[in-house]
Design a protein around this motif. Structure first.
Motif, PDB file in Angstrom:
ATOM      1  N   VAL A 145      -8.683   2.504  -2.659  1.00  0.00           N
ATOM      2  CA  VAL A 145      -7.656   2.205  -3.677  1.00  0.00           C
ATOM      3  C   VAL A 145      -8.256   2.490  -5.062  1.00  0.00           C
ATOM      4  O   VAL A 145      -9.321   1.980  -5.402  1.00  0.00           O
ATOM      5  CB  VAL A 145      -7.213   0.730  -3.599  1.00  0.00           C
TER       6      VAL A 145
ATOM      7  N   VAL B 142      -2.093   0.781  -5.039  1.00  0.00           N
ATOM      8  CA  VAL B 142      -1.542  -0.471  -4.500  1.00  0.00           C
ATOM      9  C   VAL B 142      -0.574  -1.019  -5.545  1.00  0.00           C
ATOM     10  O   VAL B 142      -0.868  -0.999  -6.736  1.00  0.00           O
ATOM     11  CB  VAL B 142      -2.683  -1.472  -4.232  1.00  0.00           C
TER      12      VAL B 142
ATOM     13  N   LEU C 149       0.853  -1.196   0.000  1.00  0.00           N
ATOM     14  CA  LEU C 149       0.000   0.000   0.000  1.00  0.00           C
ATOM     15  C   LEU C 149       0.885   1.242   0.000  1.00  0.00           C
ATOM     16  O   LEU C 149       1.664   1.457   0.937  1.00  0.00           O
ATOM     17  CB  LEU C 149      -0.902  -0.009   1.239  1.00  0.00           C
TER      18      LEU C 149
END
Ligand code: XMP
Length: 536
Positions: free
Chosen positions: A518, A481, A461
């Motif tokens: 994300v 990510v 991450l």
């Protein structure tokens, strides 16, 4: 979870890898080859080749030959970065074994024998480096049984032998090296100036087999089954009725060590499995259930609160590692002390852990954080039943013990867990985001049949980076990510896995659609070196 560091403490210089064991009426004997280490980087490779030949061997420092060990059937003198003329060159007393058991000198080893016994070694006109064609002069020599004409060998030496000692004769040459291999007339003493252990010596393994089997009389019958039987017997003898504690990490090494010990001493073994909150999604409970299913006596400790508190606001990778290491020791220690009558600390140390920890003088050059200090303080003795094995051998032993394939085939995972896969400060929320993304990736690898093709895989991450995206009609501004999957044999070097585009597209879609926070997925295409496997 793989925590190779938990398994990294032993300070022994003996590296015993494979056991051939047979029973006579009264004695149990382990025939073995001794490899004397003069500091060459390829010494470990010789051991690797011998174990591929199912042969037990020990790598010992050049000056530690076990002269009174009756089980030694042969000795190999390996290479060295030194010339025989260097004042600091390592020297061995040949009288210990010459004429008693078969000897094979490789490169420096061959030059050292020749030089010591009155031959001549001189700097070569040019450094011999690379492939060469071997011309076998003595076709009856057992060392070259089965060799093809012009067999390719790998040379790498600065000095060369220009005259053999009295009582020795040449058995092979190359275009540039007159004495590429020699033998003593009356003794089983051989020398080769090339490196049979490297893969560029195309029949090198055959040469080593000829030495071990035909010349030393080795039986090549190591198997996971006799390793298990022998080790269980040894553990019972070593431990008796004592209590043992073992730190489980979820990884294959500590798990196999635990099952082996459990077979040997049953309930005398107590395992401790610490959850630092930085494991993969659901991993703590799943692995704990697996362990219980295997009949292990295991205490699961949820210490995540403490780890998150101590990691609060910490961004620097090494500080994260130190905090986790310290907390781990303290949590483990507190649990272990409850088992007041424990006498032993068992660890899943394997051979590569020890290579990193030792140098030729036997000094520790790297030790690990996780249980450092614990045995001394608690007066526990160390028990490391897998310390002679490589990873693939540990897996073979695990299968022999009937352990489930998903535990044995598990990818390595770093001790500090997801802490070193979240770039920047760690929070529970970030860990949850990463666990989801990682789970989609890893489950995807399994579903697509790709899991076993990669050494290790996971998601990272990039929590300090934000980028713009669009979801439906909305503009997003969220974290990316990165996905990392590598192929490797030992994690010392690694290449990025060439995963199919369709798979990457599928995983990317799944992550962006399902993981809140994300909006972008990247695939890491760096090899090691120069990159490392982990991002932090
Ligand atoms: P690197 O990132 O150095 O990783 O290429 C090599 C292998 O080691 C693992 N790794 C660790 N394992 N504690 C561990 O127990 C650590 O601090 C640690 N750092 C890296 C990594 O996952 C890979 O398998």
């Amino acid at each position: 979870m793989e925590d190779k560091g938990m398994e990294n403490l032993e300070v022994s210089v003996i590296i015993r890898i494979f056991a051939r064991t047979f029973e006579t009426k009264e004695t149990k004997m382990q025939e073995k080859i001794i490899i004397l280490d003069f500091g060459s980087q390829t010494t470990q490779l010789i051991a690797r080749r011998l174990r591929e030949l199912d042969t037990f061997c020990e790598i010992l420092p050049y000056n530690k030959f076990p002269a009174d060990d009756p089980d030694v059937i042969g000795v190999i003198l390996a290479g060295s970065p030194y010339s025989v003329y260097d004042p600091e060159a390592f020297k061995v007393d040949l009288k210990q074994f010459l004429g008693r058991i078969p000897v094979l000198g490789i490169c420096y080893g061959a030059q050292f024998i020749s030089h010591t016994l009155g031959g001549r070694v001189e700097p070569a006109d040019s450094r011999e480096y690379g492939r060469a064609k071997l011309n076998v002069a003595d076709r009856d020599c057992p060392l070259f049984r089965g060799f093809e004409a012009d067999s390719q060998v790998w040379m790498s030496h600065g000095d060369t032998i220009t005259a053999l000692p009295e009582g020795f004769h040449r058995i092979a040459s190359t275009e540039n090296v007159r004495f590429a291999a020699y033998k003593a007339d009356e003794m089983e003493v051989y020398g080769v100036q090339f490196h049979p252990e490297v893969s560029h010596s195309l029949q090198g393994t055959l040469l080593l087999k000829n030495f071990v089997v035909d010349i030393c009389g080795g039986h090549q019958d190591w198997s996971p089954q006799n390793f298990v039987e022998t080790t269980i017997a040894e553990l019972r003898e070593q431990i008796g009725r004592d209590r043992v504690i073992l730190g489980l990490s979820g990884g294959v090494d500590s798990s196999v060590a635990a099952v082996l010990l459990n077979r040997a001493i049953g309930d005398q073994l107590t395992c401790i499995f610490v959850d630092h909150g930085l494991l993969r999604k659901d991993e703590f409970h799943n692995v704990l259930r697996d362990y219980e299913g295997l009949g292990l006596n295991v205490i699961g400790v949820d210490a995540s609160e403490r780890f998150f508190r101590d990691l609060d606001g910490v961004t620097e990778p090494e500080r994260k590692r130190k905090i986790i290491g310290r907390d781990f020791v303290e949590v483990f220690d507190a649990e272990a002390r409850k088992i007041t009558d424990a006498r032993w600390l068992a660890q899943g140390t394997i051979y590569p852990d020890r290579i990193e920890s030792l140098n030729i003088t036997g000094k520790v050059i790297k030790s690990h954080h996780n249980v450092g200090g614990l045995p001394e303080e608690m007066h526990l003795q160390l028990c490391e039943p897998l310390k002679w094995l490589f990873k693939d051998e540990v897996r073979r032993v695990g299968r022999q013990l009937g352990m489930p394939e998903h535990l044995i085939g598990r990818h390595p995972f770093p001790g500090p867990g997801l802490a070193v896969r979240i770039l920047g400060a760690i929070t529970r929320e970030k860990v949850c985001i990463l666990q989801e993304a990682d789970d989609i990736f890893v489950q995807g690898l399994r579903q697509w049949g790709l899991y076993d093709q990669v050494w290790q895989a996971g998601a990272i991450l990039l929590s300090e980076v934000r980028s713009v995206g669009v979801m439906g009609d909305e503009r997003t501004y969220e974290n990316p990510v990165a996905l990392r999957a590598v192929t490797s044999t030992d994690a010392m070097t690694a290449d990025w896995a060439r995963l199919p585009y369709d798979f990457l597209a599928h995983v990317s879609n799944e992550i962006i659609n399902r993981v809140r926070g994300v909006n972008r997925v990247c695939y890491d295409i760096s090899s090691k070196p120069p990159a490392t496997i982990e991002w932090e």
